[in-house]
Design a protein around this motif. Structure first.
Motif, mmCIF file in Angstrom:
data_model
loop_
_atom_site.group_PDB
_atom_site.id
_atom_site.type_symbol
_atom_site.label_atom_id
_atom_site.label_comp_id
_atom_site.label_asym_id
_atom_site.label_seq_id
_atom_site.Cartn_x
_atom_site.Cartn_y
_atom_site.Cartn_z
ATOM 1 N N GLU A 145 -1.431 12.547 5.660
ATOM 2 C CA GLU A 145 -1.317 13.599 4.653
ATOM 3 C C GLU A 145 -1.834 13.058 3.325
ATOM 4 N N ARG A 146 -3.101 13.373 3.005
ATOM 5 C CA ARG A 146 -3.725 12.787 1.816
ATOM 6 C C ARG A 146 -3.118 13.331 0.514
ATOM 7 N N ALA A 147 -2.667 14.573 0.517
ATOM 8 C CA ALA A 147 -2.131 15.180 -0.709
ATOM 9 C C ALA A 147 -0.637 14.895 -0.829
ATOM 10 N N TRP A 148 -0.281 13.603 -0.867
ATOM 11 C CA TRP A 148 1.131 13.231 -0.890
ATOM 12 C C TRP A 148 1.660 12.979 -2.293
ATOM 13 N N GLY A 149 0.788 13.051 -3.293
ATOM 14 C CA GLY A 149 1.231 12.892 -4.677
ATOM 15 C C GLY A 149 0.809 11.600 -5.328
ATOM 16 N N LEU A 199 1.906 -0.277 -4.848
ATOM 17 C CA LEU A 199 1.488 1.127 -4.912
ATOM 18 C C LEU A 199 0.741 1.491 -3.641
ATOM 19 N N PRO A 200 1.216 2.475 -2.887
ATOM 20 C CA PRO A 200 0.503 2.857 -1.661
ATOM 21 C C PRO A 200 -0.880 3.414 -1.994
ATOM 22 N N PRO A 201 -1.931 2.943 -1.336
ATOM 23 C CA PRO A 201 -3.262 3.519 -1.555
ATOM 24 C C PRO A 201 -3.258 5.011 -1.233
ATOM 25 N N ARG A 202 -4.181 5.725 -1.797
ATOM 26 C CA ARG A 202 -4.265 7.173 -1.585
ATOM 27 C C ARG A 202 -4.312 7.512 -0.093
ATOM 28 N N GLY A 203 -5.020 6.704 0.691
ATOM 29 C CA GLY A 203 -5.173 6.988 2.112
ATOM 30 C C GLY A 203 -4.098 6.373 2.995
ATOM 31 N N GLU A 204 -3.025 5.851 2.398
ATOM 32 C CA GLU A 204 -1.931 5.244 3.168
ATOM 33 C C GLU A 204 -0.595 5.925 2.846
ATOM 34 N N PRO A 205 -0.490 7.237 3.079
ATOM 35 C CA PRO A 205 0.764 7.930 2.730
ATOM 36 C C PRO A 205 1.968 7.425 3.515
ATOM 37 N N GLU A 206 1.722 6.918 4.728
ATOM 38 C CA GLU A 206 2.849 6.441 5.537
ATOM 39 C C GLU A 206 3.535 5.240 4.884
ATOM 40 N N ARG A 218 -2.981 -3.805 3.641
ATOM 41 C CA ARG A 218 -2.695 -5.214 3.924
ATOM 42 C C ARG A 218 -1.707 -5.819 2.924
ATOM 43 N N ARG A 219 -1.880 -5.543 1.626
ATOM 44 C CA ARG A 219 -1.023 -6.166 0.608
ATOM 45 C C ARG A 219 0.428 -5.721 0.767
ATOM 46 N N ILE A 220 0.643 -4.421 1.039
ATOM 47 C CA ILE A 220 2.016 -3.922 1.175
ATOM 48 C C ILE A 220 2.653 -4.493 2.440
ATOM 49 N N ARG A 221 1.892 -4.563 3.534
ATOM 50 C CA ARG A 221 2.439 -5.158 4.758
ATOM 51 C C ARG A 221 2.848 -6.603 4.505
ATOM 52 N N ALA A 222 2.009 -7.328 3.780
ATOM 53 C CA ALA A 222 2.318 -8.730 3.485
ATOM 54 C C ALA A 222 3.587 -8.843 2.644
ATOM 55 N N ASN A 223 3.738 -7.970 1.649
ATOM 56 C CA ASN A 223 4.933 -8.011 0.796
ATOM 57 C C ASN A 223 6.192 -7.649 1.574
ATOM 58 N N LEU A 224 6.087 -6.697 2.485
ATOM 59 C CA LEU A 224 7.231 -6.324 3.321
ATOM 60 C C LEU A 224 7.656 -7.497 4.195
ATOM 61 N N LEU A 225 6.681 -8.227 4.734
ATOM 62 C CA LEU A 225 6.985 -9.383 5.572
ATOM 63 C C LEU A 225 7.583 -10.526 4.757
ATOM 64 N N ARG A 226 6.996 -10.826 3.597
ATOM 65 C CA ARG A 226 7.495 -11.931 2.763
ATOM 66 C C ARG A 226 8.948 -11.690 2.355
ATOM 67 N N ALA A 227 9.271 -10.444 2.047
ATOM 68 C CA ALA A 227 10.620 -10.130 1.587
ATOM 69 C C ALA A 227 11.630 -10.058 2.727
#
Length: 582
Positions: A230-234, A248-255, A287-296
């Motif tokens: 869903e690209r129009a997620w805000g 910050l989630p990229p525009r194309g990564e609403p999930e 990739r950056r958000i996945r890495a941060n989720l794993l590190r934490a």
């Protein structure tokens, strides 16, 4: 404006007590069969009045149950208002407040009096989901049960911020249930379904991303099946939102926005189960958000399912040491592997983990297929091939007659009156989701598997015995073993084996559409017709019905095994573990 109620081919088959094939034959053979007045070429709709007139003209018996009459009246308002009317029916059954026209409100109330409000409303919801299956995204029951079980929501507060019609929340066992959905209609239906189950529920409508209905609320567990892609997620409005703790989630990564929204709403140490598109495990943008989720230590597991991945997350507690590895499992062939794999991971004895440091050093690609163990791929391929070849079954050898047999008939209701048959159901407010007793679920009946549910000891439980016939919404099964109790929304038929063959009964129930619980058959199953035959002849028919049931199970199993075999073959041929025979 009064609309002419319409029916599809399946509705006509139910009314006349025949199979869909019979309806197709009538359309081909009779020039005066009513023409479609709506729908599509593949799903035509017919005038109910015209169909009833045609059935009377040809002397074909039919019956319109109260449930069918209510449903046809709701449908007569048109598809655009159907969800709104189903929601209004729920409002009537939960609060007594009615926005329905008086005649329709009276029919809904009569339906609830004839049965119970929960059963009546679930029938309407089931029909609504069936009619709008392409417009409504509903989480598979087995996946929903898995997700709720993994987050341990019993006696807790659970939240679903994209609740749809409530599938993930209905059997959570939570003390308090919170839900939000973009659709006002879906939110109202969810609220009614939960309240009719006696749950303390708060369900709101609105955009969870832009207008969080539970801002500041911390639940014990969160489950979510968000809209994919869903690209129009805000993105523009929410750039500085405090929920983006991991980036910050990229525009194309609403999930990835939904993942962080869910983590925001769970207490420290609380679990989150969220369905994700498979590509979210490897896309470069995330990739950056996945890495941060794993590190934490927030992301604990990625589990491949059919068509989606399940991410299990845990909100880190203050001062907690993050884990050094993450669980990555491929459960596309068998969901039952997930729970033991997760328990082994929690006990630090899993052999299906990947070191987080290795993922961070690479592309942070958590695609389960990439990390599956290769040392036993050849053995797995051989075993899958052998199971596939062994799963074959043959249909019964049936004689084709020029004219149908003219046999004396009886009904299920008559069999009950004569003492040949007893019907039993689970307690109306049966507690599920935990306990020591194995419980048969509707999915178990449909899939032919062993009892997968659990229930605590309570009054009114129905123990299942070998030879019992159990019916779900759409399936009928003869039990070959006991040792479990009957789950909600199932009906059990216990036969006098000296006079009635269970496979004979089950075959006729299935031929009538499997109408044995909260579907339309729940209201007229006693009228299901069977020929009066000697027990010997019943057993002959019963064996043929049993062979058809075995064939159905084999086809289902072969399909699943075939997909697993193909996947193993592709992997083995491409990575060198397999090669063509000389």
């Amino acid at each position: 404006m009064t609309h002419d109620p319409t029916v599809n081919a399946g509705d006509i088959a139910r009314l006349a007590g025949v199979g869909r094939a019979a309806v197709s034959n009538w359309r081909r053979r009779h020039d005066d069969f009513p023409l479609p007045i709506g729908g599509t070429a593949n799903q035509p709709l017919f005038s109910l009045r015209q169909v009833e007139s045609w059935l009377r003209r040809y002397g074909k018996s039919y019956q319109v149950s109260l449930g069918d009459r209510v449903w046809q009246r709701l449908k007569a308002a048109g598809d655009l208002r159907l969800g709104e009317l189903v929601a209004q029916a729920g409002l009537l059954l939960t609060t007594g407040e009615s926005k329905l026209e008086p005649e329709l409100a009276g029919l809904v109330s009569e339906l609830a009096e004839q049965h119970d409000p929960l059963t009546a409303y679930e029938f309407l919801c089931e029909r609504y989901l069936e009619a709008h299956s392409r417009q409504l995204s509903v989480t598979r029951d087995d996946v929903a049960e898995l997700m709720v079980g993994l987050v341990h929501a019993d006696d807790a507060t659970i939240l679903d911020p994209a609740c749809g019609v409530g599938t993930l929340l209905l059997n959570s066992g939570a003390v308090k249930v919170l839900g939000q959905d973009l659709s006002e209609t879906s939110a109202a239906i969810t609220a009614a379904r939960l309240r009719l189950r006696g749950a303390e529920a708060e369900v709101v409508s609105g955009d969870s991303m832009r207008h969080d209905g539970f801002a500041g609320v911390k639940a014990d567990a969160v489950v979510c099946d968000p809209p994919f892609n869903e690209r129009a997620w805000g993105y523009e409005e929410l750039t500085g939102d405090p929920r983006w703790e991991y980036g910050l989630p990229p525009r194309g990564e609403p999930e990835l926005a939904w993942v962080q929204h869910c983590l925001t709403h769970v207490r420290p140490g609380g679990m989150v189960a969220v369905l994700m598109p498979p590509a979210a495990a490897s896309r470069k943008a995330g990739r950056r958000i996945r890495a941060n989720l794993l590190r934490a230590g927030a992301l604990r597991a990625v589990i491949a399912l059919t068509g989606s991945d399940l991410w299990l997350l845990r909100r880190p507690a203050a001062g907690e040491r993050p884990p050094s590895d993450v669980l990555i499992v491929d459960a596309t062939a068998d969901l039952s592997v997930v729970d033991p794999a997760w328990r082994a991971y929690l006990d630090e004895r899993s052999d299906q983990t990947v070191r987080i440091i290795d993922l961070l050093a690479d592309e942070v690609d958590m695609t389960p297929a990439r990390h599956q163990r290769r040392d036993d791929l050849g053995r797995a391929f051989t075993e899958a091939r052998d199971r596939f070849l062994a799963a074959a079954a043959t249909p019964p050898d049936l004689k084709v007659l020029d004219e149908p047999l003219d046999q004396p008939v009886t009904t299920v209701g008559d069999l009950i009156k004569e003492g040949l048959l007893t019907t039993l159901q689970a307690p109306p407010k049966m507690a599920t989701g935990g306990g020591d007793l194995p419980m048969l679920t509707a999915d178990d009946v449909t899939g032919g598997g062993a009892a997968s549910g659990r229930a605590p000891a309570q009054q009114g439980l129905v123990p299942i015995q070998p030879g019992d016939v159990v019916a779900s919404y759409s399936s009928v099964r003869v039990m070959t073993e006991g040792g479990c109790v009957l789950g909600p929304h199932l009906t059990l038929y216990r036969v006098d084996a000296r006079r009635l063959d269970p496979d004979f009964l089950a075959g006729h129930l299935r031929a009538a559409g499997g109408r044995a619980t909260t579907g339309s058959s729940r209201f007229d199953v006693r009228r299901t017709r069977l020929p009066r035959l000697s027990l010997k002849d019943q057993k002959s028919y019963g064996e043929a019905f049993r062979q058809l049931a075995v064939l159905e199970d084999a086809l289902r199993e072969t399909s699943a095994l075939g997909q697993a075999l193909i996947r193993l073959g592709l992997d083995g041929l491409t990575d060198g573990h397999l090669r063509p025979q000389s």
